[in-house]
Scaffold this motif. Sequence first.
Motif, mmCIF file in Angstrom:
data_model
loop_
_atom_site.group_PDB
_atom_site.id
_atom_site.type_symbol
_atom_site.label_atom_id
_atom_site.label_comp_id
_atom_site.label_asym_id
_atom_site.label_seq_id
_atom_site.Cartn_x
_atom_site.Cartn_y
_atom_site.Cartn_z
ATOM 1 N N UNK A 1 -0.480 -0.270 -4.389
ATOM 2 C CA UNK A 1 -1.909 -0.222 -4.130
ATOM 3 C C UNK A 1 -2.145 1.098 -3.411
ATOM 4 N N UNK A 2 -2.421 2.124 -4.200
ATOM 5 C CA UNK A 2 -2.461 3.485 -3.685
ATOM 6 C C UNK A 2 -3.831 3.815 -3.101
ATOM 7 N N UNK A 3 -3.829 4.350 -1.885
ATOM 8 C CA UNK A 3 -5.022 4.852 -1.225
ATOM 9 C C UNK A 3 -4.932 6.376 -1.341
ATOM 10 N N UNK A 4 -5.841 6.935 -2.162
ATOM 11 C CA UNK A 4 -5.725 8.336 -2.574
ATOM 12 C C UNK A 4 -6.696 9.247 -1.832
ATOM 13 N N UNK A 5 -6.150 10.287 -1.257
ATOM 14 C CA UNK A 5 -6.915 11.298 -0.541
ATOM 15 C C UNK A 5 -6.794 12.630 -1.291
ATOM 16 N N UNK A 6 -7.543 13.617 -0.837
ATOM 17 C CA UNK A 6 -7.384 14.980 -1.326
ATOM 18 C C UNK A 6 -7.077 15.859 -0.126
ATOM 19 N N UNK A 7 -6.168 16.806 -0.322
ATOM 20 C CA UNK A 7 -5.763 17.710 0.762
ATOM 21 C C UNK A 7 -6.023 19.147 0.326
ATOM 22 N N UNK A 8 -6.635 19.907 1.216
ATOM 23 C CA UNK A 8 -6.921 21.316 0.955
ATOM 24 C C UNK A 8 -5.740 22.163 1.390
ATOM 25 N N UNK A 9 -5.277 23.010 0.475
ATOM 26 C CA UNK A 9 -4.191 23.939 0.798
ATOM 27 C C UNK A 9 -4.781 25.139 1.534
ATOM 28 N N UNK B 1 0.830 -1.190 0.000
ATOM 29 C CA UNK B 1 0.000 0.000 0.000
ATOM 30 C C UNK B 1 0.867 1.242 0.000
ATOM 31 N N UNK B 2 0.364 2.271 -0.632
ATOM 32 C CA UNK B 2 0.953 3.602 -0.595
ATOM 33 C C UNK B 2 -0.171 4.580 -0.278
ATOM 34 N N UNK B 3 0.197 5.772 0.127
ATOM 35 C CA UNK B 3 -0.788 6.810 0.407
ATOM 36 C C UNK B 3 -0.452 8.051 -0.384
ATOM 37 N N UNK B 4 -1.466 8.667 -0.949
ATOM 38 C CA UNK B 4 -1.209 9.888 -1.705
ATOM 39 C C UNK B 4 -2.274 10.930 -1.416
ATOM 40 N N UNK C 1 -10.498 9.272 -1.501
ATOM 41 C CA UNK C 1 -11.280 9.707 -2.646
ATOM 42 C C UNK C 1 -11.321 8.604 -3.703
ATOM 43 N N UNK C 2 -10.207 7.902 -3.871
ATOM 44 C CA UNK C 2 -10.102 6.823 -4.868
ATOM 45 C C UNK C 2 -9.052 5.812 -4.434
ATOM 46 N N UNK C 3 -9.057 4.693 -5.139
ATOM 47 C CA UNK C 3 -7.992 3.701 -5.050
ATOM 48 C C UNK C 3 -7.389 3.586 -6.446
ATOM 49 N N UNK C 4 -6.085 3.350 -6.509
ATOM 50 C CA UNK C 4 -5.439 3.166 -7.803
ATOM 51 C C UNK C 4 -4.331 2.129 -7.663
ATOM 52 N N UNK D 1 -4.345 9.338 -16.791
ATOM 53 C CA UNK D 1 -5.755 9.188 -16.451
ATOM 54 C C UNK D 1 -5.988 8.948 -14.961
ATOM 55 N N UNK D 2 -5.043 8.344 -14.258
ATOM 56 C CA UNK D 2 -5.251 8.113 -12.825
ATOM 57 C C UNK D 2 -5.334 9.440 -12.066
#
Length: 174
Positions: free
Chosen positions: A123-131, A44-47, A108-111, A160-161
């Motif tokens: 196996x990326x677990x994708x988040x969104x961060x507000x600046x 797993x990775x985190x982004x 937000x997504x998995x990639x 596309x990811x």
Amino acid sequence: MTLHDDAVLVLKEYGAQPELRELYLEHLTAHPDGMYKPCGAGHLTGSALVIDPSRGRVLLTLHKKLGMWLQMGGHCEPGDPTMAAVALREGTEESGIADLTLLPGGPVRLDRHAIPAPCHWHLDVQYAALAPAGAAEQISDESLDLRWFAYDEVAGVADTSVVRLMESTLARLS
């Protein structure tokens, strides 16, 4: 609770992408070390996609090894307590922006994407961060460049990811 336990809980609560979510959960069941880079079957990775909704833009990094515009992200480390913490740490380290806050609601997504041997999958677990307002980015050693892109520019520079991650993030914001 361990990082592995947190990842399982986060994935069980994640309501989208059921087939990919199940693949992640099966990976974690089969590989107790599946959180970390030494796991040869993948890990797993985190982004975090760093966004500035007030200006309609996202911050992307030109990855040093891949030569591609990507969201901030990377490997889990033994001291990381949660997947959200992994994404926030990576987002902060690679953007140079302090005080990022993750968009509520979990990932937000998995990639899942192939990487060169000896490991085979991220196996990326994708988040969104507000600046935060007035955020000043600073390039890290892991990047060739760091740049803000308007939402409508992302498809022209990223794969596309990243585009899917941005679209899912914008959908969650609305």
